[in-house]
Design a protein around this motif. Structure first.
Motif, PDB file in Angstrom:
ATOM      1  N   VAL A   1      -5.189 -25.791 -19.737  1.00  9.86           N
ATOM      2  CA  VAL A   1      -5.810 -24.465 -19.921  1.00  9.86           C
ATOM      3  C   VAL A   1      -4.961 -23.620 -20.886  1.00  9.86           C
ATOM      4  O   VAL A   1      -5.490 -22.965 -21.793  1.00  9.86           O
ATOM      5  CB  VAL A   1      -5.988 -23.749 -18.560  1.00  9.86           C
ATOM      6  CG1 VAL A   1      -6.419 -22.299 -18.753  1.00  9.86           C
ATOM      7  CG2 VAL A   1      -7.005 -24.480 -17.693  1.00  9.86           C
ATOM      8  N   ALA A   2      -3.635 -23.665 -20.699  1.00  9.37           N
ATOM      9  CA  ALA A   2      -2.742 -22.901 -21.584  1.00  9.37           C
ATOM     10  C   ALA A   2      -2.883 -23.392 -23.024  1.00  9.37           C
ATOM     11  O   ALA A   2      -2.932 -22.582 -23.967  1.00  9.37           O
ATOM     12  CB  ALA A   2      -1.293 -23.045 -21.116  1.00  9.37           C
TER      13      ALA A   2
ATOM     14  N   ILE B   1       9.287 -16.833 -31.368  1.00  8.40           N
ATOM     15  CA  ILE B   1       8.910 -15.770 -32.307  1.00  8.40           C
ATOM     16  C   ILE B   1       9.997 -14.698 -32.374  1.00  8.40           C
ATOM     17  O   ILE B   1      10.456 -14.329 -33.452  1.00  8.40           O
ATOM     18  CB  ILE B   1       7.557 -15.137 -31.885  1.00  8.40           C
ATOM     19  CG1 ILE B   1       6.437 -16.140 -32.186  1.00  8.40           C
ATOM     20  CG2 ILE B   1       7.317 -13.813 -32.607  1.00  8.40           C
ATOM     21  CD1 ILE B   1       5.057 -15.677 -31.849  1.00  8.40           C
TER      22      ILE B   1
ATOM     23  N   PRO C   1       3.575 -17.957 -35.538  1.00  8.42           N
ATOM     24  CA  PRO C   1       2.888 -18.054 -34.236  1.00  8.42           C
ATOM     25  C   PRO C   1       2.344 -19.452 -33.935  1.00  8.42           C
ATOM     26  O   PRO C   1       2.432 -19.924 -32.807  1.00  8.42           O
ATOM     27  CB  PRO C   1       1.746 -17.040 -34.368  1.00  8.42           C
ATOM     28  CG  PRO C   1       2.177 -16.097 -35.408  1.00  8.42           C
ATOM     29  CD  PRO C   1       3.059 -16.849 -36.348  1.00  8.42           C
TER      30      PRO C   1
ATOM     31  N   PHE D   1       4.962 -19.849 -22.161  1.00  6.44           N
ATOM     32  CA  PHE D   1       4.900 -18.538 -22.801  1.00  6.44           C
ATOM     33  C   PHE D   1       6.293 -17.932 -23.021  1.00  6.44           C
ATOM     34  O   PHE D   1       6.496 -17.165 -23.957  1.00  6.44           O
ATOM     35  CB  PHE D   1       3.972 -17.623 -21.994  1.00  6.44           C
ATOM     36  CG  PHE D   1       2.562 -18.147 -21.989  1.00  6.44           C
ATOM     37  CD1 PHE D   1       1.766 -18.051 -23.126  1.00  6.44           C
ATOM     38  CD2 PHE D   1       2.041 -18.809 -20.881  1.00  6.44           C
ATOM     39  CE1 PHE D   1       0.480 -18.580 -23.146  1.00  6.44           C
ATOM     40  CE2 PHE D   1       0.755 -19.331 -20.893  1.00  6.44           C
ATOM     41  CZ  PHE D   1      -0.026 -19.219 -22.029  1.00  6.44           C
TER      42      PHE D   1
ATOM     43  N   ALA E   1       3.596 -10.766 -29.560  1.00  2.00           N
ATOM     44  CA  ALA E   1       3.844 -12.061 -28.896  1.00  2.00           C
ATOM     45  C   ALA E   1       3.878 -11.878 -27.385  1.00  2.00           C
ATOM     46  O   ALA E   1       3.355 -12.712 -26.630  1.00  2.00           O
ATOM     47  CB  ALA E   1       5.153 -12.662 -29.403  1.00  2.00           C
TER      48      ALA E   1
ATOM     49  N   VAL F   1      -6.653 -18.967 -29.629  1.00  6.16           N
ATOM     50  CA  VAL F   1      -6.078 -17.768 -30.255  1.00  6.16           C
ATOM     51  C   VAL F   1      -5.533 -18.082 -31.652  1.00  6.16           C
ATOM     52  O   VAL F   1      -5.780 -17.326 -32.600  1.00  6.16           O
ATOM     53  CB  VAL F   1      -4.956 -17.196 -29.353  1.00  6.16           C
ATOM     54  CG1 VAL F   1      -4.226 -16.063 -30.066  1.00  6.16           C
ATOM     55  CG2 VAL F   1      -5.537 -16.692 -28.042  1.00  6.16           C
ATOM     56  N   PHE F   2      -4.810 -19.196 -31.784  1.00  7.16           N
ATOM     57  CA  PHE F   2      -4.112 -19.463 -33.051  1.00  7.16           C
ATOM     58  C   PHE F   2      -4.753 -20.563 -33.900  1.00  7.16           C
ATOM     59  O   PHE F   2      -4.282 -20.853 -34.991  1.00  7.16           O
ATOM     60  CB  PHE F   2      -2.647 -19.839 -32.781  1.00  7.16           C
ATOM     61  CG  PHE F   2      -1.903 -18.744 -32.060  1.00  7.16           C
ATOM     62  CD1 PHE F   2      -1.653 -17.532 -32.681  1.00  7.16           C
ATOM     63  CD2 PHE F   2      -1.487 -18.918 -30.750  1.00  7.16           C
ATOM     64  CE1 PHE F   2      -0.991 -16.512 -32.012  1.00  7.16           C
ATOM     65  CE2 PHE F   2      -0.822 -17.915 -30.072  1.00  7.16           C
ATOM     66  CZ  PHE F   2      -0.580 -16.694 -30.704  1.00  7.16           C
TER      67      PHE F   2
ATOM     68  N   VAL G   1      -4.519 -18.432 -17.599  1.00  5.94           N
ATOM     69  CA  VAL G   1      -4.177 -19.619 -16.791  1.00  5.94           C
ATOM     70  C   VAL G   1      -4.382 -19.302 -15.305  1.00  5.94           C
ATOM     71  O   VAL G   1      -5.016 -20.072 -14.572  1.00  5.94           O
ATOM     72  CB  VAL G   1      -2.720 -20.069 -17.069  1.00  5.94           C
ATOM     73  CG1 VAL G   1      -2.302 -21.151 -16.085  1.00  5.94           C
ATOM     74  CG2 VAL G   1      -2.581 -20.587 -18.491  1.00  5.94           C
TER      75      VAL G   1
ATOM     76  N   PHE H   1       7.396 -19.630 -26.185  1.00  7.74           N
ATOM     77  CA  PHE H   1       6.602 -19.069 -27.287  1.00  7.74           C
ATOM     78  C   PHE H   1       7.185 -17.724 -27.724  1.00  7.74           C
ATOM     79  O   PHE H   1       7.394 -17.466 -28.919  1.00  7.74           O
ATOM     80  CB  PHE H   1       5.155 -18.905 -26.793  1.00  7.74           C
ATOM     81  CG  PHE H   1       4.281 -18.054 -27.679  1.00  7.74           C
ATOM     82  CD1 PHE H   1       3.788 -18.538 -28.883  1.00  7.74           C
ATOM     83  CD2 PHE H   1       3.943 -16.758 -27.300  1.00  7.74           C
ATOM     84  CE1 PHE H   1       2.980 -17.748 -29.691  1.00  7.74           C
ATOM     85  CE2 PHE H   1       3.142 -15.964 -28.101  1.00  7.74           C
ATOM     86  CZ  PHE H   1       2.656 -16.460 -29.302  1.00  7.74           C
ATOM     87  N   LEU H   2       7.502 -16.913 -26.714  1.00  4.50           N
ATOM     88  CA  LEU H   2       8.054 -15.587 -26.977  1.00  4.50           C
ATOM     89  C   LEU H   2       9.412 -15.687 -27.678  1.00  4.50           C
ATOM     90  O   LEU H   2       9.674 -14.988 -28.666  1.00  4.50           O
ATOM     91  CB  LEU H   2       8.208 -14.873 -25.624  1.00  4.50           C
ATOM     92  CG  LEU H   2       8.145 -13.366 -25.580  1.00  4.50           C
ATOM     93  CD1 LEU H   2       6.879 -12.850 -26.215  1.00  4.50           C
ATOM     94  CD2 LEU H   2       8.237 -12.879 -24.131  1.00  4.50           C
TER      95      LEU H   2
ATOM     96  N   LEU I   1     -15.381 -21.604 -19.194  1.00  6.59           N
ATOM     97  CA  LEU I   1     -14.441 -20.485 -19.336  1.00  6.59           C
ATOM     98  C   LEU I   1     -13.669 -20.580 -20.644  1.00  6.59           C
ATOM     99  O   LEU I   1     -13.465 -19.584 -21.334  1.00  6.59           O
ATOM    100  CB  LEU I   1     -13.467 -20.492 -18.143  1.00  6.59           C
ATOM    101  CG  LEU I   1     -12.396 -19.419 -18.118  1.00  6.59           C
ATOM    102  CD1 LEU I   1     -12.999 -18.062 -17.797  1.00  6.59           C
ATOM    103  CD2 LEU I   1     -11.326 -19.758 -17.083  1.00  6.59           C
TER     104      LEU I   1
ATOM    105  N   SER J   1       1.464 -13.555 -24.668  1.00  6.83           N
ATOM    106  CA  SER J   1       2.024 -14.329 -23.552  1.00  6.83           C
ATOM    107  C   SER J   1       1.436 -13.859 -22.227  1.00  6.83           C
ATOM    108  O   SER J   1       1.049 -14.666 -21.385  1.00  6.83           O
ATOM    109  CB  SER J   1       3.550 -14.200 -23.510  1.00  6.83           C
ATOM    110  OG  SER J   1       4.093 -14.713 -24.689  1.00  6.83           O
TER     111      SER J   1
ATOM    112  N   PHE K   1      -6.038 -22.079 -24.440  1.00 12.15           N
ATOM    113  CA  PHE K   1      -5.891 -20.658 -24.794  1.00 12.15           C
ATOM    114  C   PHE K   1      -5.175 -20.513 -26.142  1.00 12.15           C
ATOM    115  O   PHE K   1      -5.625 -19.773 -27.021  1.00 12.15           O
ATOM    116  CB  PHE K   1      -5.103 -19.931 -23.684  1.00 12.15           C
ATOM    117  CG  PHE K   1      -4.667 -18.547 -24.063  1.00 12.15           C
ATOM    118  CD1 PHE K   1      -5.549 -17.476 -23.991  1.00 12.15           C
ATOM    119  CD2 PHE K   1      -3.374 -18.307 -24.528  1.00 12.15           C
ATOM    120  CE1 PHE K   1      -5.145 -16.198 -24.358  1.00 12.15           C
ATOM    121  CE2 PHE K   1      -2.964 -17.044 -24.896  1.00 12.15           C
ATOM    122  CZ  PHE K   1      -3.856 -15.983 -24.811  1.00 12.15           C
TER     123      PHE K   1
END
Lengths: 109, 395
Positions: B384-385, B146, B153, B139, A6, B392-393, A17, B142-143, B242, A10, B388
């Motif tokens: 953008v985040a 989890i 996730p 993030f 994770a 990914v997920f 970004v 998110f961290l 991108l 991150s 991403f």
């Protein structure tokens, strides 16, 4: 998913970004530099005719697009300009399509 | 059949009868009424919260059959098609198709684009860095989701996006990654956006000195019309190349902005920012509220989401402020670090908070336009985040 995974996701996310926005920043800077250079090139060309002496007008001409002259009674030009702009805004019409005959201050007795 | 039997059966089909056996739905009705109170009386993001709360109310009225989460579960599992949902679903199921497909958030972004002036950002491109730094909240949450709370996730990514302080982005990502959690995440996102004037100032004062807060910034340079027109086109090309997954959101944002800036499509710009935006807001808010069905919403995890949302907002503010402080040092005291906190999106509320805190430290300080740069950069950064996280997920 483990905490370490994770954490890596991150960090990768923050990197993406930053990369995207730094890329945009560079593009904006390039765009600005190109725009400024084009303006500088255009400036001398525009300045040359402006440098030539303009012939003196025989009489005071009306401003471009104006719809005639307005007579002012007890009103200074600044206030008159403001009033005309307000009227144009209220009527949703361009100022040069409106004709003001006169502006007079109404004084209370 | 006697009249008594008939009346008895009629009573059994009434919502009141069913409510007597379903305390969860009763609790949800109370929660919906509390949210209506917050929206209507306390004026917390009323344009969205009222619709969300009313959708929540409708979906939890026993017997109303307006929304069927089991149909959507079957759709996600590939056992049903959208046509089946249109055939068998209720009104809110049909409206929810626009959420599930990502249509509503994208159209809202078009309206946001038509209302946004990127001039302050173009005048000071360094603002983009502050908009990027403020995505730290996404993030960080998110961290924690989890590492501390043990969320999957996909759900953790959806919780993290609350830190983007951008409702449509949060709804867009959550509807794709964790649709079961859509209601609590949307409610948390919009509630905290409304509470920005309470959430941010303590952190802003804690992390900055009085001298930093008093910093007056130079006036922004003028931006040409040509630059404003080129910007949405260039952003769309570069960012979508991108990160293609962000194209629906960012593409619509930039299309709306192009309508505004071109000067030739005023009617379209007007429609995007008024009529279309209002219609989509009604559909979006009620259908998002409808996903708050009692069995799924009344869960300890909802409280964790609310808590993580707050943490996400605080970390987003901290991220922007810390980079603002760094820029203050590097610029020799020319950049007020308070504009960094505006990088959290929440346009224009976060920029207003920067202005208020700046003026509080120095009444002759006008930071609003300077803060609008990071503010709109934050919108791009959070999109953008989200792109991403989806890449990914999203499988």
């Amino acid at each position: 998913m483990s905490f370490l995974d994770a954490l890596l996701y991150s960090l990768a996310g923050m990197a993406v970004v930053f990369f995207a926005l730094v890329l945009l920043m560079c593009i904006i800077k390039i765009m600005t530099a190109v725009g400024d250079r084009a303006e500088r090139r255009a400036a001398p060309a525009a300045a040359a005719p402006a440098a030539a002496p303009a012939p003196a007008p025989a009489d005071r001409p009306l401003a471009p697009g104006t719809a005639g002259e307005v007579k002012l009674y007890d009103t200074d030009p600044r206030t008159a300009a403001m009033l005309m702009a307000i009227v144009a805004d209220e009527m949703q019409a361009p100022l040069n399509e409106l004709r003001f005959i006169s502006i007079r201050e109404v004084k209370e007795n | 059949m006697s009249i008594v039997d008939t009346l008895g059966r009629l009573a059994q089909t009434s919502g009141f009868y069913m409510l007597a056996f379903s305390w969860r739905q009763l609790v949800m009705i109370v929660i919906a009424c509390v949210l209506l109170y917050l929206g209507l009386v306390k004026k917390f993001e009323p344009l969205l919260l009222v619709g969300i709360a009313f959708g929540m109310l409708l979906t939890n009225l026993p017997g109303s059959n307006m929304y069927h989460p089991e149909l959507w579960d079957a759709y996600i599992a590939g056992q049903l098609r959208l046509t089946d949902i249109i055939h068998d679903g209720g009104l809110l199921d049909i409206l929810y198709i626009g959420v599930k497909s990502g249509l509503y958030p994208s159209l809202i972004f078009m309206g946001v684009g038509a209302m946004t002036d990127f001039g302050p950002l173009l005048a000071n491109p360094k603002s983009l860095l502050l908009g990027a730094a403020a995505q730290l909240g996404i993030f960080a949450a998110f961290l924690m989701a989890i590492g501390i709370f043990g969320f999957d996730p996909n759900v953790a990514a959806s919780i993290g996006i609350i830190g983007g302080a951008d409702g449509p982005t949060a709804i867009w990502l959550t509807s794709k990654l964790a649709p079961d959690y859509l209601a609590p995440i949307a409610i948390a996102a919009y509630s905290y956006m409304a509470l920005i004037p309470l959430i941010q100032p303590p952190v802003m004062r804690l992390l900055t000195t009085k001298e930093e807060r008093e910093t007056k910034m130079e006036q922004l340079r003028p931006v040409s019309k040509k630059q404003k027109i080129l910007f949405p086109i260039i952003v769309t090309i570069f960012v979508c190349l991108l990160l293609p997954s962000v194209a629906p959101l960012l593409g619509c944002l930039m299309l709306g902005n192009l309508f505004k800036e071109s000067g030739l499509t005023d009617r379209l710009s007007d429609t995007a920012q008024n009529a279309l935006m209002n219609i989509v807001t009604i559909f979006l808010s009620t259908s998002v509220g409808a996903t708050a069905v009692a069995d799924r919403f009344l869960n300890p995890r909802t409280l964790f989401i609310i808590l993580l949302g707050l943490i996400a907002f605080e970390f987003a503010t901290i991220g922007g402020l810390l980079l603002g402080k760094l820029m203050y040092k590097l610029s020799g005291g020319k950049i007020n670090p308070l504009i960094g906190s505006a990088g959290v999106s929440a346009v224009p509320m976060a920029a207003r908070v920067s202005q208020m805190e700046g003026a509080r430290a120095n009444p002759s300080n006008f930071l609003l336009m300077h803060a609008m740069g990071p503010n709109v950069a934050g919108v791009i950064g959070s999109a953008v985040a989200a792109g991403f996280l989806l890449a990914v997920f999203g499988g």
